[in-house]
Enzyme design. Structure first.
Site, PDB file in Angstrom:
ATOM      1  CB  SER A 174      -0.952  -0.063   1.195  1.00  0.00           C
ATOM      2  OG  SER A 174      -1.840   1.006   1.158  1.00  0.00           O
ATOM      3  CG  ASP A 349      -7.230  -3.509  -1.959  1.00  0.00           C
ATOM      4  OD1 ASP A 349      -7.696  -2.568  -1.295  1.00  0.00           O
ATOM      5  OD2 ASP A 349      -6.019  -3.810  -1.975  1.00  0.00           O
ATOM      6  CG  HIS A 381      -5.529  -2.229   1.331  1.00  0.00           C
ATOM      7  ND1 HIS A 381      -5.171  -2.015   0.020  1.00  0.00           N
ATOM      8  CD2 HIS A 381      -4.708  -1.440   2.070  1.00  0.00           C
ATOM      9  CE1 HIS A 381      -4.178  -1.132  -0.022  1.00  0.00           C
ATOM     10  NE2 HIS A 381      -3.878  -0.770   1.203  1.00  0.00           N
TER      11      HIS A 381
END
Ligand SMILES: *[C@@H]1O[C@H](CO)[C@@H](O)[C@H](O)[C@H]1NC(C)=O
Ligand SMILES: *[C@@H]1O[C@H](CO)[C@@H](O)[C@H](O)[C@H]1NC(C)=O
Ligand SMILES: *[C@@H]1O[C@H](CO)[C@@H](O)[C@H](O)[C@H]1NC(C)=O
Ligand SMILES: *[C@@H]1O[C@H](CO)[C@@H](O)[C@H](O)[C@H]1NC(C)=O
Length: 408
Positions: A174, A349, A381
């Site tokens: 991320s 996600d 995620h």
């Protein structure tokens, strides 16, 4: 009359005493997992791995703490160096928080790599500065741009210096990917230090972000920006009450484990892949663990941007002073060269979305830097770091790609 009052009094006392006992019982029953109050290095040692702590100072004074597992249990001489870089509000712990055979940090060490775990400024391990203390607003005066221009450079140059290597492999999750994409685009020669870049839940644009962050950014982003500008950057979502909630709320019953899991899913995505809800209290004991409101505001600004990722918007006057233009310049991911990027993503996600990837990131990257794009079914995620199946679906493939690159 008196007798009546006594009876009521006794009833109240009895109720109070039972409530007290019930509360105590809940408190006593909820024994936390062994790793609950440990730090990342303590967790590494707890599982029987060698551990080192290294501090590296950025040229603007932040003291970043990196954790190292120099080799695995087999004690083989470590092959290449791998640096793992965490998500927004996360830390080095997030690569270590499942059992060792399901956590990427330990799996890489056991596969023969020299594993380093980074911590961006402002999280619980990097809350130190040569001049400022975390209770001062000056400490929190940073957005993503400083993670890109300072932290990644300090950590990576420091690791290469200590290990006497020219290159390392980098795994980001991320924000750990967004910062590396940005670094490699703004400083293309930096790719000479990155042999392979694994991007888990890659982020190169967040315009179509969903879940709580999307809702918050789209509806309250402007109010937040005003508040942030008026007050000066401050700390957001430190560790504070989360361990307490994890232990005394989430871990009191099966129902609360479900409620806490769902609460997390509202941020990351409701995905069908297995999810170990019994570990959720433990995740909350360590994550979130702090960042700056300027970084949160920066993410809100990115959500509004329908094309490229902009630098932090300070308002026209300050933008003119810093950037020489009224609106912030953007990061240009087409400029990334000379590295190999493997991207693991999922259509479930909330934060790294199909639209932002298909319509943007996968297209703007030069085809020569794309080593592979791997779609994982039914991942939120956070499955990429915490999911019980990530071992087989993501980490083993990473180790396989690494072992092939050792041979070349
Ligand atoms: C939740 O509570 C149970 C029972 O006390 C305990 O065995 C377990 O380790 C706790 N889980 C976490 C993640 O702390
Ligand atoms: C490299 O590491 C040595 C100690 O191992 C240290 O003295 C030196 O300052 C470091 N250099 C850089 C550029 O970080
Ligand atoms: C990429 O590699 C090529 C060939 O080795 C080299 O000419 C070029 O300068 C490199 N680009 C960057 C940004 O390092
Ligand atoms: C982005 O980088 C590419 C490749 O270096 C270049 O061709 C393009 O002009 C750049 N775009 C902008 C807007 O600077």
């Amino acid at each position: 009359m008196n007798e009546y009052n006594n009876k009521v009094g006794m009833m109240w006392s009895a109720t109070a005493v039972s409530l007290l006992f019930a509360t105590l019982a809940v408190f006593l029953a909820a024994q936390p997992a062994a790793e609950f109050y440990m730090t990342a290095p303590e967790i590494i040692a707890y599982h029987g791995y060698p551990v080192e702590i290294h501090q590296m100072v950025t040229d603007d004074g932040y003291v970043l703490e990196l954790h190292r597992i120099p080799y695995g249990k087999a004690k083989a001489k470590a092959k290449d160096v791998v640096l793992l870089q965490h998500c927004f509000l996360c830390s080095s712990v997030d690569w270590l928080i499942n059992e060792p055979d399901r956590s990427l940090g330990f799996m890489l060490a056991d596969a023969g790599y020299d594993v380093w775990l980074g911590n961006f400024r402002g999280n619980k391990y990097s809350r130190s500065h040569l001049k400022y203390k975390p209770h001062q607003l000056d400490f929190w005066d940073f957005s993503m741009d400083e993670l890109v221009s300072k932290d990644l450079e300090t950590m990576i140059d420091g690791v290469l210096n200590i290990t006497r290597k020219d290159q390392l492999h980098y795994v980001g999750h991320s924000l750990g990917t967004l910062t590396m994409f940005s670094r490699l685009s703004k400083f293309p020669e930096f790719s000479a230090k990155i042999k392979t870049f694994f991007a888990l839940a890659p982020v190169g644009r967040v315009h179509h972000i969903g879940g709580i962050f999307g809702f918050f950014g789209n509806n309250f982003g402007t109010i937040f920006t005003k508040l942030n500008r008026a007050s000066g950057s401050f700390e957001v979502l430190p560790t504070s009450v989360f361990p307490f909630l994890g232990r005394y709320l989430c871990n009191t019953s099966d129902i609360f484990l479900d409620i806490c899991s769902s609460a997390i899913n509202t941020f990351s995505g409701f995905a069908k892949s297995p999810w170990d809800k019994t570990r959720v209290p433990l995740y909350l004991a360590h994550t979130p663990c702090g960042s700056s409101s300027n970084l949160m505001d920066h993410l809100n600004q990115m959500i509004k941007s329908s094309h490229d990722i902009p630098h932090f918007d300070y308002g026209p006057a300050e933008n003119e002073r810093r950037y020489g233009q009224l609106i912030p310049p953007v990061y240009n991911y087409s400029a990334i060269q000379n590295t190999t990027i493997h991207m693991f993503w999922s259509s479930d996600d909330f934060l790294s979305t199909t639209q932002d990837l298909d319509e943007y990131l996968f297209r703007v990257l030069d085809p020569s830097v794309i080593g592979g794009i791997y779609k994982i079914a039914d991942y939120s995620h956070l499955h990429f770091i915490w999911g019980p199946t990530a071992r087989n679906e993501v980490y083993q493939p990473i180790i396989k790609i690494l072992s092939e690159s050792d041979l070349s």
